[in-house]
Design a protein around this motif. Structure first.
Motif, PDB file in Angstrom:
ATOM      1  N   PHE A 118     -19.916 -24.111  20.639  1.00 22.39           N
ATOM      2  CA  PHE A 118     -18.807 -24.829  20.023  1.00 22.39           C
ATOM      3  C   PHE A 118     -19.223 -26.213  19.522  1.00 22.39           C
ATOM      4  N   PHE A 119     -20.143 -26.873  20.219  1.00 27.78           N
ATOM      5  CA  PHE A 119     -20.642 -28.148  19.694  1.00 27.78           C
ATOM      6  C   PHE A 119     -21.401 -27.922  18.392  1.00 27.78           C
ATOM      7  N   ALA A 120     -22.192 -26.877  18.336  1.00 26.94           N
ATOM      8  CA  ALA A 120     -22.914 -26.559  17.101  1.00 26.94           C
ATOM      9  C   ALA A 120     -21.931 -26.225  15.980  1.00 26.94           C
ATOM     10  N   LEU A 121     -20.887 -25.488  16.310  1.00 25.90           N
ATOM     11  CA  LEU A 121     -19.869 -25.177  15.314  1.00 25.90           C
ATOM     12  C   LEU A 121     -19.185 -26.449  14.826  1.00 25.90           C
ATOM     13  N   ALA A 122     -18.861 -27.351  15.742  1.00 28.35           N
ATOM     14  CA  ALA A 122     -18.205 -28.605  15.364  1.00 28.35           C
ATOM     15  C   ALA A 122     -19.087 -29.408  14.403  1.00 28.35           C
ATOM     16  N   ARG A 123     -20.384 -29.451  14.681  1.00 31.44           N
ATOM     17  CA  ARG A 123     -21.296 -30.210  13.833  1.00 31.44           C
ATOM     18  C   ARG A 123     -21.492 -29.560  12.459  1.00 31.44           C
ATOM     19  N   ASN A 124     -21.166 -28.273  12.350  1.00 32.96           N
ATOM     20  CA  ASN A 124     -21.389 -27.543  11.095  1.00 32.96           C
ATOM     21  C   ASN A 124     -20.107 -26.963  10.510  1.00 32.96           C
ATOM     22  N   ILE A 125     -18.966 -27.442  10.950  1.00 31.10           N
ATOM     23  CA  ILE A 125     -17.680 -26.853  10.572  1.00 31.10           C
ATOM     24  C   ILE A 125     -17.439 -26.879   9.056  1.00 31.10           C
ATOM     25  N   GLU A 126     -17.972 -27.886   8.375  1.00 31.09           N
ATOM     26  CA  GLU A 126     -17.745 -27.992   6.932  1.00 31.09           C
ATOM     27  C   GLU A 126     -18.392 -26.841   6.165  1.00 31.09           C
ATOM     28  N   LYS A 127     -19.313 -26.127   6.774  1.00 29.88           N
ATOM     29  CA  LYS A 127     -19.989 -25.009   6.111  1.00 29.88           C
ATOM     30  C   LYS A 127     -19.150 -23.735   6.093  1.00 29.88           C
ATOM     31  N   LEU A 128     -18.094 -23.691   6.892  1.00 29.94           N
ATOM     32  CA  LEU A 128     -17.267 -22.493   6.961  1.00 29.94           C
ATOM     33  C   LEU A 128     -16.171 -22.514   5.908  1.00 29.94           C
ATOM     34  N   ASP A 129     -16.019 -21.395   5.238  1.00 29.75           N
ATOM     35  CA  ASP A 129     -14.982 -21.232   4.230  1.00 29.75           C
ATOM     36  C   ASP A 129     -13.959 -20.241   4.776  1.00 29.75           C
ATOM     37  N   LEU A 130     -12.855 -20.759   5.285  1.00 32.24           N
ATOM     38  CA  LEU A 130     -11.844 -19.874   5.867  1.00 32.24           C
ATOM     39  C   LEU A 130     -11.090 -19.066   4.820  1.00 32.24           C
ATOM     40  N   GLU A 131     -11.220 -19.442   3.560  1.00 32.88           N
ATOM     41  CA  GLU A 131     -10.562 -18.685   2.494  1.00 32.88           C
ATOM     42  C   GLU A 131     -11.263 -17.350   2.252  1.00 32.88           C
ATOM     43  N   ASN A 132     -12.562 -17.303   2.462  1.00 34.50           N
ATOM     44  CA  ASN A 132     -13.341 -16.085   2.274  1.00 34.50           C
ATOM     45  C   ASN A 132     -13.497 -15.436   3.647  1.00 34.50           C
ATOM     46  N   GLU A 133     -12.492 -14.730   4.082  1.00 36.39           N
ATOM     47  CA  GLU A 133     -12.386 -14.231   5.457  1.00 36.39           C
ATOM     48  C   GLU A 133     -13.546 -13.339   5.881  1.00 36.39           C
ATOM     49  N   LYS A 134     -13.977 -12.403   5.025  1.00 32.38           N
ATOM     50  CA  LYS A 134     -15.078 -11.517   5.412  1.00 32.38           C
ATOM     51  C   LYS A 134     -16.354 -12.306   5.662  1.00 32.38           C
ATOM     52  N   GLU A 135     -16.687 -13.179   4.724  1.00 34.87           N
ATOM     53  CA  GLU A 135     -17.904 -13.970   4.857  1.00 34.87           C
ATOM     54  C   GLU A 135     -17.829 -14.865   6.093  1.00 34.87           C
ATOM     55  N   THR A 136     -16.674 -15.446   6.320  1.00 33.56           N
ATOM     56  CA  THR A 136     -16.502 -16.346   7.456  1.00 33.56           C
ATOM     57  C   THR A 136     -16.667 -15.602   8.773  1.00 33.56           C
ATOM     58  N   LYS A 137     -16.087 -14.425   8.893  1.00 35.15           N
ATOM     59  CA  LYS A 137     -16.211 -13.655  10.134  1.00 35.15           C
ATOM     60  C   LYS A 137     -17.668 -13.294  10.404  1.00 35.15           C
ATOM     61  N   ALA A 178     -17.260 -34.574  17.814  1.00 36.82           N
ATOM     62  CA  ALA A 178     -18.545 -34.224  17.197  1.00 36.82           C
ATOM     63  C   ALA A 178     -18.410 -33.897  15.706  1.00 36.82           C
ATOM     64  N   ILE A 179     -17.185 -33.778  15.223  1.00 39.38           N
ATOM     65  CA  ILE A 179     -16.946 -33.449  13.814  1.00 39.38           C
ATOM     66  C   ILE A 179     -17.038 -34.729  12.992  1.00 39.38           C
ATOM     67  N   GLU A 180     -17.906 -34.711  11.988  1.00 43.15           N
ATOM     68  CA  GLU A 180     -18.092 -35.902  11.149  1.00 43.15           C
ATOM     69  C   GLU A 180     -16.883 -36.179  10.269  1.00 43.15           C
ATOM     70  N   ASN A 181     -16.403 -35.180   9.570  1.00 45.30           N
ATOM     71  CA  ASN A 181     -15.263 -35.330   8.673  1.00 45.30           C
ATOM     72  C   ASN A 181     -14.030 -34.774   9.380  1.00 45.30           C
ATOM     73  N   HIS A 182     -13.169 -35.663   9.827  1.00 44.98           N
ATOM     74  CA  HIS A 182     -12.031 -35.219  10.631  1.00 44.98           C
ATOM     75  C   HIS A 182     -10.959 -34.485   9.824  1.00 44.98           C
ATOM     76  N   ASP A 183     -11.194 -34.316   8.526  1.00 42.08           N
ATOM     77  CA  ASP A 183     -10.327 -33.437   7.743  1.00 42.08           C
ATOM     78  C   ASP A 183     -10.495 -31.990   8.205  1.00 42.08           C
ATOM     79  N   ASN A 184     -11.592 -31.712   8.906  1.00 42.67           N
ATOM     80  CA  ASN A 184     -11.885 -30.355   9.379  1.00 42.67           C
ATOM     81  C   ASN A 184     -11.401 -30.088  10.804  1.00 42.67           C
ATOM     82  N   ASP A 185     -10.720 -31.036  11.417  1.00 41.94           N
ATOM     83  CA  ASP A 185     -10.257 -30.864  12.793  1.00 41.94           C
ATOM     84  C   ASP A 185      -9.364 -29.634  12.948  1.00 41.94           C
TER      85      ASP A 185
END
Length: 91
Positions: free
Chosen positions: A51-70, A8-15
Protein backbone atom coordinates in the motif's frame (compact mmCIF):
# COMPACT_ATOMS: atom_id res chain seq x y z
CA UNK A 1 -2.86 3.33 9.03
CA UNK A 2 -4.75 5.01 6.23
CA UNK A 3 -3.47 8.43 7.27
CA UNK A 4 0.14 7.22 6.93
CA UNK A 5 -0.52 6.00 3.41
CA UNK A 6 -2.16 9.30 2.49
CA UNK A 7 0.87 11.18 3.79
CA UNK A 8 2.99 9.26 1.25
CA UNK A 9 0.93 10.61 -1.68
CA UNK A 10 2.67 13.55 -3.35
CA UNK A 11 -0.37 15.02 -5.10
CA UNK A 12 -3.23 14.99 -2.63
CA UNK A 13 -5.71 15.30 -5.49
CA UNK A 14 -5.27 11.50 -5.62
CA UNK A 15 -6.30 10.87 -2.00
CA UNK A 16 -9.85 9.84 -2.92
CA UNK A 17 -8.56 7.43 -5.57
CA UNK A 18 -6.24 5.80 -3.04
CA UNK A 19 -8.95 5.58 -0.36
CA UNK A 20 -11.29 3.89 -2.84
CA UNK A 21 -8.66 1.30 -3.78
CA UNK A 22 -7.62 0.76 -0.17
CA UNK A 23 -11.19 0.06 0.93
CA UNK A 24 -11.72 -2.37 -1.95
CA UNK A 25 -8.40 -4.25 -1.68
CA UNK A 26 -7.27 -4.05 1.96
CA UNK A 27 -8.49 -7.54 2.93
CA UNK A 28 -7.64 -9.09 -0.44
CA UNK A 29 -4.06 -7.84 -0.31
CA UNK A 30 -3.63 -9.12 3.24
CA UNK A 31 -5.05 -12.49 2.20
CA UNK A 32 -2.61 -12.76 -0.71
CA UNK A 33 0.26 -11.68 1.53
CA UNK A 34 -0.70 -14.25 4.14
CA UNK A 35 -0.72 -16.88 1.41
CA UNK A 36 2.86 -15.93 0.53
CA UNK A 37 4.15 -15.70 4.08
CA UNK A 38 1.96 -17.98 6.23
CA UNK A 39 2.63 -15.53 9.05
CA UNK A 40 0.32 -12.74 10.24
CA UNK A 41 3.08 -10.26 11.05
CA UNK A 42 4.94 -10.80 7.79
CA UNK A 43 1.64 -10.55 5.90
CA UNK A 44 0.90 -7.24 7.62
CA UNK A 45 4.38 -5.96 6.72
CA UNK A 46 4.00 -7.07 3.10
CA UNK A 47 0.52 -5.52 2.86
CA UNK A 48 1.79 -2.25 4.27
CA UNK A 49 4.71 -2.27 1.83
CA UNK A 50 2.30 -2.84 -1.05
CA UNK A 51 0.00 0.00 0.00
CA UNK A 52 2.90 2.40 0.57
CA UNK A 53 4.19 1.57 -2.90
CA UNK A 54 0.71 2.11 -4.30
CA UNK A 55 0.44 5.46 -2.51
CA UNK A 56 3.76 6.60 -3.98
CA UNK A 57 2.63 5.56 -7.48
CA UNK A 58 -1.10 6.31 -7.33
CA UNK A 59 -0.93 8.89 -10.12
CA UNK A 60 -0.03 6.09 -12.56
CA UNK A 61 -3.40 4.39 -12.15
CA UNK A 62 -6.22 5.24 -14.52
CA UNK A 63 -9.48 4.28 -12.85
CA UNK A 64 -11.40 5.18 -16.01
CA UNK A 65 -9.81 2.27 -17.89
CA UNK A 66 -11.10 -0.45 -15.56
CA UNK A 67 -9.62 -3.50 -17.31
CA UNK A 68 -6.15 -2.02 -17.52
CA UNK A 69 -6.34 -0.78 -13.94
CA UNK A 70 -7.38 -4.17 -12.55
CA UNK A 71 -4.59 -5.98 -14.37
CA UNK A 72 -2.04 -3.37 -13.31
CA UNK A 73 -3.16 -3.51 -9.68
CA UNK A 74 -3.01 -7.28 -9.54
CA UNK A 75 0.43 -7.49 -11.10
CA UNK A 76 1.72 -4.58 -9.06
CA UNK A 77 0.51 -5.92 -5.73
CA UNK A 78 1.81 -9.41 -6.47
CA UNK A 79 5.22 -8.04 -7.43
CA UNK A 80 5.45 -5.96 -4.26
CA UNK A 81 4.39 -8.91 -2.12
CA UNK A 82 6.83 -11.25 -3.85
CA UNK A 83 9.66 -8.75 -3.41
CA UNK A 84 8.82 -8.36 0.26
CA UNK A 85 8.69 -12.12 0.76
CA UNK A 86 12.15 -12.37 -0.84
CA UNK A 87 13.54 -9.58 1.35
CA UNK A 88 13.94 -7.09 -1.50
CA UNK A 89 13.25 -3.39 -1.14
CA UNK A 90 9.75 -2.40 -2.28
CA UNK A 91 9.48 0.75 -4.40
Amino acid sequence: MLSLYLAAIENHDNDDKFIKLYKIYEKKVFSIAFGFTNNQYDAEDASQAAFFALARNIEKLDLENEKETKIYKIVYFLQILANHANGQKCT
